[in-house]
Design a protein around this motif. Structure first.
Motif, PDB file in Angstrom:
ATOM      1  N   GLY A   1      97.897  19.970  43.289  1.00 27.18           N
ATOM      2  CA  GLY A   1      99.182  20.167  44.134  1.00 27.18           C
ATOM      3  C   GLY A   1      98.923  20.553  45.541  1.00 27.18           C
ATOM      4  N   GLU A   2      99.645  20.634  46.387  1.00 28.39           N
ATOM      5  CA  GLU A   2      99.275  22.026  47.481  1.00 28.39           C
ATOM      6  C   GLU A   2      99.938  23.605  48.030  1.00 28.39           C
ATOM      7  OE1 GLU A   2     100.201  20.619  52.504  1.00 28.39           O
ATOM      8  OE2 GLU A   2     101.618  19.850  50.445  1.00 28.39           O
ATOM      9  N   ASN A   3      99.350  23.949  48.024  1.00 26.16           N
ATOM     10  CA  ASN A   3      99.332  24.965  47.868  1.00 26.16           C
ATOM     11  C   ASN A   3      98.704  26.365  49.484  1.00 26.16           C
ATOM     12  OD1 ASN A   3     100.377  27.449  46.749  1.00 26.16           O
ATOM     13  ND2 ASN A   3      99.229  26.760  44.659  1.00 26.16           N
ATOM     14  N   ASN A   4      99.919  27.217  49.491  1.00 26.11           N
ATOM     15  CA  ASN A   4      99.061  27.929  50.620  1.00 26.11           C
ATOM     16  C   ASN A   4      98.955  29.282  50.410  1.00 26.11           C
ATOM     17  OD1 ASN A   4     100.585  26.845  52.960  1.00 26.11           O
ATOM     18  ND2 ASN A   4     102.589  26.844  51.673  1.00 26.11           N
ATOM     19  N   VAL A   5      98.146  29.566  50.467  1.00 29.18           N
ATOM     20  CA  VAL A   5      96.908  30.719  50.291  1.00 29.18           C
ATOM     21  C   VAL A   5      96.346  32.012  50.924  1.00 29.18           C
ATOM     22  CG1 VAL A   5      95.056  31.475  48.562  1.00 29.18           C
ATOM     23  CG2 VAL A   5      95.872  28.954  48.377  1.00 29.18           C
ATOM     24  N   LEU A   6      96.914  33.501  50.529  1.00 28.63           N
ATOM     25  CA  LEU A   6      96.948  34.309  51.319  1.00 28.63           C
ATOM     26  C   LEU A   6      95.108  35.068  50.893  1.00 28.63           C
ATOM     27  CD1 LEU A   6      99.911  35.288  52.775  1.00 28.63           C
ATOM     28  CD2 LEU A   6      98.225  34.250  54.564  1.00 28.63           C
ATOM     29  N   ARG A   7      94.975  35.969  51.063  1.00 31.59           N
ATOM     30  CA  ARG A   7      94.230  37.021  50.604  1.00 31.59           C
ATOM     31  C   ARG A   7      95.083  38.406  50.432  1.00 31.59           C
ATOM     32  NH1 ARG A   7      88.615  37.383  48.091  1.00 31.59           N
ATOM     33  NH2 ARG A   7      88.561  39.450  47.276  1.00 31.59           N
ATOM     34  N   GLY A   8      94.984  39.235  49.545  1.00 28.25           N
ATOM     35  CA  GLY A   8      95.392  40.546  50.018  1.00 28.25           C
ATOM     36  C   GLY A   8      94.775  41.875  49.315  1.00 28.25           C
ATOM     37  N   ARG A   9      95.829  42.393  49.366  1.00 28.73           N
ATOM     38  CA  ARG A   9      95.272  43.935  49.078  1.00 28.73           C
ATOM     39  C   ARG A   9      97.598  44.580  47.692  1.00 28.73           C
ATOM     40  NH1 ARG A   9      93.601  49.370  48.737  1.00 28.73           N
ATOM     41  NH2 ARG A   9      91.500  49.325  48.839  1.00 28.73           N
ATOM     42  N   ILE A  10      97.223  44.957  47.176  1.00 23.49           N
ATOM     43  CA  ILE A  10      98.340  45.357  46.203  1.00 23.49           C
ATOM     44  C   ILE A  10      98.286  47.048  46.770  1.00 23.49           C
ATOM     45  CG2 ILE A  10      99.394  46.211  43.980  1.00 23.49           C
ATOM     46  CD1 ILE A  10      98.318  44.037  43.087  1.00 23.49           C
ATOM     47  N   THR A  11      99.144  47.120  47.627  1.00 21.54           N
ATOM     48  CA  THR A  11      99.116  48.779  47.963  1.00 21.54           C
ATOM     49  C   THR A  11     100.526  49.585  47.266  1.00 21.54           C
ATOM     50  OG1 THR A  11     100.435  47.835  50.313  1.00 21.54           O
ATOM     51  CG2 THR A  11      98.423  47.474  50.187  1.00 21.54           C
TER      52      THR A  11
ATOM     53  N   PRO B   1      97.884  46.064  39.206  1.00 22.97           N
ATOM     54  CA  PRO B   1      97.977  47.223  39.607  1.00 22.97           C
ATOM     55  C   PRO B   1      97.587  47.865  40.743  1.00 22.97           C
ATOM     56  CG  PRO B   1      95.268  47.065  38.130  1.00 22.97           C
ATOM     57  CD  PRO B   1      96.681  45.996  37.835  1.00 22.97           C
ATOM     58  N   GLU B   2      97.760  48.577  41.776  1.00 23.95           N
ATOM     59  CA  GLU B   2      97.520  49.096  42.858  1.00 23.95           C
ATOM     60  C   GLU B   2      96.616  49.549  42.894  1.00 23.95           C
ATOM     61  OE1 GLU B   2      99.135  52.805  45.593  1.00 23.95           O
ATOM     62  OE2 GLU B   2     100.323  52.329  43.401  1.00 23.95           O
ATOM     63  N   GLY B   3      95.914  49.054  43.950  1.00 22.97           N
ATOM     64  CA  GLY B   3      94.480  48.318  44.872  1.00 22.97           C
ATOM     65  C   GLY B   3      93.868  47.068  44.690  1.00 22.97           C
ATOM     66  N   ASP B   4      94.581  46.534  43.488  1.00 27.64           N
ATOM     67  CA  ASP B   4      93.681  45.176  43.500  1.00 27.64           C
ATOM     68  C   ASP B   4      93.166  44.590  44.374  1.00 27.64           C
ATOM     69  OD1 ASP B   4      93.442  45.906  40.595  1.00 27.64           O
ATOM     70  OD2 ASP B   4      94.039  44.413  40.005  1.00 27.64           O
ATOM     71  N   GLU B   5      91.915  43.726  44.849  1.00 25.50           N
ATOM     72  CA  GLU B   5      92.461  42.203  45.573  1.00 25.50           C
ATOM     73  C   GLU B   5      93.296  41.083  44.583  1.00 25.50           C
ATOM     74  OE1 GLU B   5      91.481  42.436  48.545  1.00 25.50           O
ATOM     75  OE2 GLU B   5      91.165  44.509  48.764  1.00 25.50           O
ATOM     76  N   VAL B   6      93.942  40.476  45.820  1.00 28.54           N
ATOM     77  CA  VAL B   6      93.996  39.357  44.905  1.00 28.54           C
ATOM     78  C   VAL B   6      94.421  38.073  45.835  1.00 28.54           C
ATOM     79  CG1 VAL B   6      95.540  41.010  42.624  1.00 28.54           C
ATOM     80  CG2 VAL B   6      96.426  40.168  45.240  1.00 28.54           C
ATOM     81  N   TYR B   7      94.789  37.077  45.168  1.00 27.97           N
ATOM     82  CA  TYR B   7      94.791  36.035  45.783  1.00 27.97           C
ATOM     83  C   TYR B   7      96.359  35.874  46.432  1.00 27.97           C
ATOM     84  CZ  TYR B   7      89.958  34.760  46.709  1.00 27.97           C
ATOM     85  OH  TYR B   7      89.044  34.446  47.436  1.00 27.97           O
ATOM     86  N   VAL B   8      97.024  35.817  47.211  1.00 26.84           N
ATOM     87  CA  VAL B   8      98.783  34.899  47.225  1.00 26.84           C
ATOM     88  C   VAL B   8      98.848  33.698  47.096  1.00 26.84           C
ATOM     89  CG1 VAL B   8     101.108  35.724  48.122  1.00 26.84           C
ATOM     90  CG2 VAL B   8      99.057  37.389  48.200  1.00 26.84           C
ATOM     91  N   THR B   9      99.851  32.990  46.274  1.00 28.20           N
ATOM     92  CA  THR B   9      99.623  32.007  46.411  1.00 28.20           C
ATOM     93  C   THR B   9     101.195  31.304  46.561  1.00 28.20           C
ATOM     94  OG1 THR B   9      99.865  31.183  44.322  1.00 28.20           O
ATOM     95  CG2 THR B   9      97.330  31.662  44.944  1.00 28.20           C
ATOM     96  N   VAL B  10     101.439  30.649  47.704  1.00 20.10           N
ATOM     97  CA  VAL B  10     103.048  29.754  47.519  1.00 20.10           C
ATOM     98  C   VAL B  10     102.828  28.189  47.583  1.00 20.10           C
ATOM     99  CG1 VAL B  10     103.559  30.601  50.025  1.00 20.10           C
ATOM    100  CG2 VAL B  10     105.671  30.186  48.355  1.00 20.10           C
ATOM    101  N   ARG B  11     104.481  27.499  46.662  1.00 23.24           N
ATOM    102  CA  ARG B  11     103.867  26.457  47.248  1.00 23.24           C
ATOM    103  C   ARG B  11     104.913  26.038  48.780  1.00 23.24           C
ATOM    104  NH1 ARG B  11     100.545  23.659  44.290  1.00 23.24           N
ATOM    105  NH2 ARG B  11      99.858  24.787  42.270  1.00 23.24           N
ATOM    106  N   PRO B  12     104.575  25.178  48.523  1.00 27.49           N
ATOM    107  CA  PRO B  12     105.556  24.820  50.388  1.00 27.49           C
ATOM    108  C   PRO B  12     106.780  23.754  49.836  1.00 27.49           C
ATOM    109  CG  PRO B  12     103.590  23.750  49.970  1.00 27.49           C
ATOM    110  CD  PRO B  12     103.471  24.035  48.943  1.00 27.49           C
ATOM    111  N   ASN B  13     107.554  23.785  48.986  1.00 26.60           N
ATOM    112  CA  ASN B  13     108.477  23.624  48.460  1.00 26.60           C
ATOM    113  C   ASN B  13     109.821  24.921  48.439  1.00 26.60           C
ATOM    114  OD1 ASN B  13     106.628  23.323  46.077  1.00 26.60           O
ATOM    115  ND2 ASN B  13     108.608  23.163  44.638  1.00 26.60           N
ATOM    116  N   ARG B  14     108.580  25.728  47.930  1.00 30.50           N
ATOM    117  CA  ARG B  14     109.266  27.201  47.956  1.00 30.50           C
ATOM    118  C   ARG B  14     109.548  28.029  48.976  1.00 30.50           C
ATOM    119  NH1 ARG B  14     108.595  29.395  42.029  1.00 30.50           N
ATOM    120  NH2 ARG B  14     110.502  30.764  42.884  1.00 30.50           N
TER     121      ARG B  14
END
Length: 357
Positions: free
Chosen positions: A236-246, A269-282
């Motif tokens: 499926g289609e997705n939007n992806v951002l890289r980020g860090r839990i602050t 946990p705080e400090g982790d590097e993660v990808y944030v994804t969100v579907r276009p329909n959300r």
């Protein structure tokens, strides 16, 4: 170990290439399992290893607690439906379906009884005397499935079985395969690269890439909470951002991204590097005067009509190298060039650990 299909530590190399790497998979008896992945992901090789057409370099293939790894295809409790169906054009429908039983030496009376039974199962009882060239593509598909089911396999293997059909017939056959699988109670192992087909059929969806299983589980779980970045972007289609839990709080977890802070629901946990994804329909277009916190503000670059919704491609000033996709069911969507704001609930986001991808 439970009844069904169990693969453990399957490895396969061709020359210097690792075709399959550490494949572990367990599927309950009577489930519909779909192997989904791009070309070269190893899904057909894995199907062939289960069938016995190829041998694994190492690993176990177990069907109902029996190790079938050393058995030739004819002695395995499996049957295969190929994309081209491999039907005999000079034989009738009944003779095609009964061919395997005849090869096993079953008497004519019992063979005819079993053929009639399986033709009724696939709704072709009145077609027993027809020639193959008198059938539609969908009917030929059902004959191929009937010929495989009549030998009572514990696992039915389907290699891109719908690939040669047009879109409307393919959707019809998806429904019919699902019904047949439930009626027969047989475990189906189905290979496809078609995401819609995979999600509509599978009890257990197995996403493969580069010879590995990226994710395996119910289709809705993989769609909503994928285990890897590949699964998130391939299914499926997705939007992806890289980020860090602050920070983390009862109201949500905050992740710093290229768009600024994003609040999500996560136990990471705080400090982790993660990808944030969100579907276009959300994602939702903010209404004028709305006090909801905006996920992004940007300019609509493109609007595409997709039947039940419009697909918007949006570009932001703060992250100009990234395009975001938003679905809108508004029958009068924003025009290209319009400035819009987009909102999303914290539950709309899925988090994937960067180290896992």
């Amino acid at each position: 170990m439970s009844r069904g299909l169990h693969l453990q530590g399957i490895e396969k190399r061709l020359g210097q290439q690792d075709v399959l790497r550490g494949i572990d998979l367990t599927a309950a008896s009577g489930s519909y399992v779909v192997l989904l992945g791009p070309s070269g992901s190893g899904k057909t090789t894995l199907l062939n290893i289960v069938a016995g057409f190829e041998e694994a370099d190492q690993g176990l293939v177990m069907i109902d607690d029996e190790d079938v790894g050393g058995l030739p295809p004819r002695l395995r409790p499996t049957a295969t439906v190929f994309q081209d169906y491999a039907l005999f054009p000079h034989m009738s429908v009944a003779d095609n379906v009964g061919f395997g039983l005849r090869m096993h030496g079953l008497g004519k009376a019992e063979r005819d009884r079993q053929v009639a039974e399986v033709l009724a199962l696939v709704d072709l009882a009145s077609f027993a005397d027809r020639r193959i060239d008198q059938l539609s593509g969908g009917q030929r598909q059902r004959v191929a499935v009937a010929r495989s089911l009549v030998v009572r396999p514990k696992v039915l293997l389907l290699d891109e079985p719908l690939g040669a059909l047009d879109l409307s017939l393919r959707r019809q056959m998806q429904r019919e395969l699902r019904i047949l699988q439930k009626k027969s109670g047989t475990t189906f192992l189905h290979v496809t690269h078609d995401q819609e087909e995979a999600m509509s059929l599978a009890d257990l969806l197995v996403v493969m890439n580069g010879g590995r299983i990226e994710d395996a589980g119910p289709p809705d779980r993989i769609f909503d909470s994928p285990a890897s970045l590949f699964a998130a972007t391939f299914v499926g289609e997705n939007n992806v951002l890289r980020g860090r839990i602050t920070s983390r709080a009862k109201t949500g977890t905050v992740i710093e991204t290229a768009l600024g802070p994003v609040k999500v629901q996560s136990e990471a946990p705080e400090g982790d590097e993660v990808y944030v994804t969100v579907r276009p329909n959300r994602l939702r277009l903010a209404t004028p005067g709305s006090r909801a916190k905006h996920f992004l503000r940007g300019t609509v670059e493109e609007v595409t009509f997709l039947g039940t919704y419009y697909g918007l491609r949006v570009r932001t000033e703060v992250a100009p190298d990234m395009a975001f996709h938003v679905h809108s069911d508004d029958r009068t969507p924003p025009e290209p060039g319009a400035e819009i704001a987009v909102t999303a609930e914290p539950s709309a986001f899925s988090i994937i650990a960067a180290k896992a991808s």
